[in-house]
Motif scaffolding. Structure first.
Motif, PDB file in Angstrom:
ATOM      1  N   ALA A  66     -71.754 -12.233  28.418  1.00 50.81           N
ATOM      2  CA  ALA A  66     -70.421 -11.073  28.476  1.00 50.81           C
ATOM      3  C   ALA A  66     -69.545 -11.142  29.719  1.00 50.81           C
ATOM      4  N   GLY A  67     -69.187 -12.358  29.889  1.00 56.12           N
ATOM      5  CA  GLY A  67     -68.207 -12.651  31.055  1.00 56.12           C
ATOM      6  C   GLY A  67     -66.959 -11.666  31.015  1.00 56.12           C
ATOM      7  N   ALA A  68     -65.806 -12.426  31.586  1.00 51.84           N
ATOM      8  CA  ALA A  68     -64.480 -11.699  31.731  1.00 51.84           C
ATOM      9  C   ALA A  68     -63.671 -11.887  30.018  1.00 51.84           C
ATOM     10  N   ALA A  69     -64.130 -12.917  29.410  1.00 50.84           N
ATOM     11  CA  ALA A  69     -63.896 -13.430  28.164  1.00 50.84           C
ATOM     12  C   ALA A  69     -63.571 -12.439  27.014  1.00 50.84           C
ATOM     13  N   PRO A  70     -64.664 -11.547  26.960  1.00 51.58           N
ATOM     14  CA  PRO A  70     -64.450 -10.530  25.982  1.00 51.58           C
ATOM     15  C   PRO A  70     -63.576  -9.497  26.402  1.00 51.58           C
ATOM     16  N   ILE A  71     -62.920  -9.483  27.675  1.00 54.59           N
ATOM     17  CA  ILE A  71     -61.796  -8.561  27.836  1.00 54.59           C
ATOM     18  C   ILE A  71     -60.551  -9.257  27.953  1.00 54.59           C
ATOM     19  N   VAL A  72     -60.641 -10.507  28.335  1.00 52.43           N
ATOM     20  CA  VAL A  72     -59.320 -11.283  28.394  1.00 52.43           C
ATOM     21  C   VAL A  72     -58.957 -11.455  26.952  1.00 52.43           C
ATOM     22  N   GLY A  73     -59.633 -12.129  26.360  1.00 50.51           N
ATOM     23  CA  GLY A  73     -59.370 -12.278  24.609  1.00 50.51           C
ATOM     24  C   GLY A  73     -58.570 -11.084  23.963  1.00 50.51           C
ATOM     25  N   PRO A  74     -59.476 -10.112  23.884  1.00 45.23           N
ATOM     26  CA  PRO A  74     -58.974  -8.977  23.067  1.00 45.23           C
ATOM     27  C   PRO A  74     -57.458  -8.368  23.654  1.00 45.23           C
ATOM     28  N   ALA A  75     -57.527  -8.423  25.118  1.00 45.55           N
ATOM     29  CA  ALA A  75     -56.399  -7.761  25.805  1.00 45.55           C
ATOM     30  C   ALA A  75     -55.236  -8.635  25.671  1.00 45.55           C
ATOM     31  N   ILE A  76     -55.060 -10.114  25.145  1.00 47.39           N
ATOM     32  CA  ILE A  76     -54.173 -10.813  25.059  1.00 47.39           C
ATOM     33  C   ILE A  76     -53.740 -10.751  23.566  1.00 47.39           C
ATOM     34  N   ALA A  77     -54.824 -10.672  22.822  1.00 45.04           N
ATOM     35  CA  ALA A  77     -54.780 -10.728  21.273  1.00 45.04           C
ATOM     36  C   ALA A  77     -53.977  -9.492  20.739  1.00 45.04           C
ATOM     37  N   VAL A  78     -53.725  -8.295  21.336  1.00 38.54           N
ATOM     38  CA  VAL A  78     -53.193  -7.310  21.000  1.00 38.54           C
ATOM     39  C   VAL A  78     -51.687  -7.341  20.783  1.00 38.54           C
ATOM     40  N   ILE A  79     -51.265  -8.313  21.357  1.00 37.87           N
ATOM     41  CA  ILE A  79     -49.884  -8.582  21.271  1.00 37.87           C
ATOM     42  C   ILE A  79     -49.490  -8.777  19.855  1.00 37.87           C
ATOM     43  N   TRP A  80     -50.235  -9.191  18.975  1.00 35.72           N
ATOM     44  CA  TRP A  80     -49.822  -9.338  17.423  1.00 35.72           C
ATOM     45  C   TRP A  80     -50.343  -7.988  16.744  1.00 35.72           C
ATOM     46  N   GLY A  81     -50.522  -7.048  17.637  1.00 33.41           N
ATOM     47  CA  GLY A  81     -50.768  -5.655  17.022  1.00 33.41           C
ATOM     48  C   GLY A  81     -52.390  -5.292  17.093  1.00 33.41           C
ATOM     49  N   TRP A  82     -52.917  -3.917  17.078  1.00 38.56           N
ATOM     50  CA  TRP A  82     -54.096  -3.831  17.414  1.00 38.56           C
ATOM     51  C   TRP A  82     -54.926  -3.954  16.156  1.00 38.56           C
ATOM     52  N   LEU A  83     -54.335  -3.997  14.984  1.00 38.61           N
ATOM     53  CA  LEU A  83     -55.363  -3.855  13.635  1.00 38.61           C
ATOM     54  C   LEU A  83     -55.853  -5.507  13.572  1.00 38.61           C
ATOM     55  N   PRO A  84     -55.130  -6.509  13.653  1.00 40.41           N
ATOM     56  CA  PRO A  84     -55.989  -7.950  13.628  1.00 40.41           C
ATOM     57  C   PRO A  84     -57.019  -8.107  14.575  1.00 40.41           C
ATOM     58  N   ALA A  85     -56.888  -7.503  16.104  1.00 40.04           N
ATOM     59  CA  ALA A  85     -57.806  -7.774  16.986  1.00 40.04           C
ATOM     60  C   ALA A  85     -59.077  -6.807  16.687  1.00 40.04           C
ATOM     61  N   PHE A  86     -58.869  -5.674  16.193  1.00 37.49           N
ATOM     62  CA  PHE A  86     -59.747  -4.719  15.771  1.00 37.49           C
ATOM     63  C   PHE A  86     -60.851  -5.275  14.942  1.00 37.49           C
ATOM     64  N   LEU A  87     -60.085  -5.864  13.915  1.00 35.82           N
ATOM     65  CA  LEU A  87     -60.891  -6.108  12.653  1.00 35.82           C
ATOM     66  C   LEU A  87     -61.786  -7.443  12.933  1.00 35.82           C
ATOM     67  N   TRP A  88     -61.147  -8.397  13.685  1.00 40.34           N
ATOM     68  CA  TRP A  88     -61.905  -9.548  14.039  1.00 40.34           C
ATOM     69  C   TRP A  88     -63.150  -9.248  15.081  1.00 40.34           C
ATOM     70  N   VAL A  89     -62.912  -8.228  15.892  1.00 38.51           N
ATOM     71  CA  VAL A  89     -63.925  -8.111  16.885  1.00 38.51           C
ATOM     72  C   VAL A  89     -65.142  -7.427  15.943  1.00 38.51           C
ATOM     73  N   VAL A  90     -64.830  -6.418  15.079  1.00 43.60           N
ATOM     74  CA  VAL A  90     -65.866  -5.668  14.613  1.00 43.60           C
ATOM     75  C   VAL A  90     -66.536  -6.557  13.453  1.00 43.60           C
ATOM     76  N   LEU A  91     -65.664  -7.033  12.523  1.00 38.81           N
ATOM     77  CA  LEU A  91     -66.105  -7.929  11.602  1.00 38.81           C
ATOM     78  C   LEU A  91     -67.098  -9.184  12.201  1.00 38.81           C
ATOM     79  N   GLY A  92     -66.203  -9.902  13.101  1.00 44.81           N
ATOM     80  CA  GLY A  92     -66.873 -10.878  13.766  1.00 44.81           C
ATOM     81  C   GLY A  92     -68.228 -10.681  14.420  1.00 44.81           C
TER      82      GLY A  92
END
Length: 559
Positions: A66-92
């Motif tokens: 758990a380096g900086a990547a689990p912060i950086v990736g989701p914090a960038i991906a929310v540009i597409w909206g919070w729902l896609p990022a949320f679903l991929w994180v939880v289901l992934g």
């Protein structure tokens, strides 16, 4: 909508995954055996092979991945909206990461704690191992070089974080002595360590530390990078119980305290998610969500780097095989919880949609800035904490995780050079010190050779991290799947994620290839082609290896 709903649904889903799904995977698919003699006991040497309490080992594994990547990736991906990022994180986390991480530990433990790169040669074939070693080296090079740059920038942007970040190393050294030399109980040591760490976080803003504008002609950013790699080289050579384990363990506890504070502030303040659920008005130049969502968020959903840690250091410290479920799957849950916190901070830590859009004005923006600023806003609103202290707490959290990942990543890179020394019969390369120096040199050549005197060259290849990392996860899942086929066990639970990752990775690589060509970025274009060829070879090896394994299993059943 209230961020509380995201928190409850996200953590509730991950908890269900651990208590229900991970038990099924551990008992019915991997069939973890509490009586199996693990390599930590078989090859115990007090340096790399050390039977370890599962809570301490969980801390090492979790904070290493758990380096900086689990912060950086989701914090960038929310540009597409919070729902896609949320679903991929939880289901992934539930169906991909937990299965991948615990499976990598199991596969390595069942093969004398060999790294997943070495396992590929034995389980899949020599060609696959060659591809795997290239991909592994690229991932480690990216992680180590980039995280050195990330930590340097964090320390420059928040000088109040310097004392707690480096003070945490002293705390870890003391904890290691108390646990292994003085045999003091883990509970007392944990309380003392957490109190000491948070005292440093509170003190830090009062004693900010900045480097001179120029030291021997080098900028502060370049100096911090050199200091960080000097530290990481020393840390990677020390026995794991001296610094690696206690540092990772106390950082794991620090994360939980930090997450409790952040999540508690969310419950108290009940901030509103101002970002759109699905962003139909993304800034110009933003790439397509499909397939890039699945490589932008790697760590936090599934990450090939986890397989390197699981088979490189974690498997050498596993006390009981059944601990793989807690260490591996629950480690993935911990990272998922961190990614969820990043999503909430980056979508609900702003006063209005206009404020959010000001940060997310183009793809790639937001990142750590959105996490630190948004999280500090929530902490201040929910707990009354001063903004400077809140920002320091979150900066330290990010820097410590990136630092522990560098520690483990450099150790793993040293293992890769040593393995090459064995494969190609290069005697001096098998030794720890030369292999470590080669690891540091390769990272610094990238950082300074490609980035100039500022040392930011590692960032040049970061756009390919997600695709390379997911390809690595696919290779690890391939090794696990072949082992399951040979044992006559169900493969759907690993084969499904494997196919999904290969499809998304190939699509993302093709999309990036076009983008690099249009921008005439020949350096990244060349690297993309290397990774693309590797991805195609991996796909072919997947088909061939699975056919061979099924054929061998059928022959055994007939005989």
């Amino acid at each position: 909508m209230s961020a509380i709903l995201l928190l409850v649904l996200g953590l509730g889903g991950m908890a269900a995954g651990y208590f229900v799904y991970s038990r099924f995977i551990a008992e019915k698919i991997y069939k973890l055996d509490p009586d199996f003699r693990t390599p930590a006991h078989e090859f115990e040497d007090g340096v790399d092979f050390v039977p370890t309490n599962r809570f301490v080992l969980w801390g090492h594994h979790f904070t290493s991945v758990a380096g900086a990547a689990p912060i950086v990736g989701p914090a960038i991906a929310v540009i597409w909206g919070w729902l896609p990022a949320f679903l991929w994180v939880v289901l992934g986390t539930i169906f991909f990461a937990g299965v991948h991480d615990s499976g990598a530990i199991w596969a390595s433990v069942r093969n004398r704690a060999k790294s997943v790169g070495s396992l590929t040669g034995e389980v899949v074939g020599g060609r696959a191992r060659s591809v795997f070693m290239i991909v592994i080296f690229l991932v480690l090079l990216m992680v180590n070089a980039v995280f050195g740059v990330v930590i340097a920038k964090l320390l420059i942007n928040n000088p109040g974080a310097v004392v707690p970040v480096w003070g945490a190393i002293a705390v870890a050294l003391v904890i290691g002595q108390l646990i292994y030399r003085r045999k003091i109980g883990l509970g007392l040591v944990s309380v003392v360590g957490v109190v000491a760490l948070y005292a440093l976080i509170y003190i830090g803003p009062s004693v900010p530390v900045t480097l001179p504008e120029s030291t021997a002609g080098l900028s502060p950013n370049a100096m911090w990078i050199l200091i960080l790699f000097g530290y990481a080289a020393i840390a990677s050579l020390l026995p794991v119980w001296v610094l690696l384990q206690p540092r990772d363990y106390i950082n794991g506890l620090q994360l939980f305290v930090g997450l409790i504070l952040l999540y508690g502030a969310v419950i108290i303040a009940s901030p509103t998610v101002v970002a759109p659920m699905i962003n139909f008005g993304v800034p110009e130049g933003t790439p397509s969500m499909l397939p890039l969502l699945f490589v932008t968020i790697a760590c936090g959903a599934i990450s090939g780097f986890h397989g390197l840690v699981a088979s490189g250091t974690t498997s050498k410290q596993l006390d009981k095989e059944t601990d793989a479920r807690f260490v591996g799957y629950f480690g993935a849950v911990g990272e998922g919880a961190l990614a969820l916190a990043a999503i909430i901070a980056a979508t609900a830590g702003f006063a209005s949609l206009a404020d959010w859009q000001e940060i997310y004005y183009k793809f790639g923006e937001g990142s750590l800035t959105a996490f630190v600023d948004g999280g500090a806003f929530i902490l201040a609103a929910g707990t009354g904490m001063e903004m400077t202290v809140a920002a320091t707490l979150l900066t330290v959290m990010a820097a410590l995780f990136a630092g522990t990942t560098m520690d483990t990543g450099l150790r793993l890179q040293r293992y890769i050079f040593q393995e090459w020394g064995e494969i190609y019969n290069i005697g001096w390369m098998r030794k720890a010190l030369p292999a470590t120096l080669l690891s540091v040199a390769s990272c610094l050549i990238l950082a300074f050779g490609a980035g100039g005197a500022d040392g930011s060259g590692g960032l040049l290849i970061w756009p390919l991290f997600g695709t390379t990392n997911q390809l690595l996860a696919g290779l690890t899942l391939l090794v696990i799947t072949v082992m399951l086929v040979r044992r006559g066990r169900p493969t759907f639970y690993t084969l499904g994620p494997l196919v999904f990752l290969l499809v998304m990775t190939l699509a993302a690589l093709l999309m990036q290839l076009r983008d690099f060509f249009q921008k005439e970025n020949w350096f990244l274009l060349g690297l993309d082609l290397v990774v693309l060829v590797a991805a195609v070879l991996v796909t072919l090896e997947c088909v061939a290896a699975l056919r061979r394994a099924k054929g061998a299993a059928n022959d055994e059943s007939v005989s």
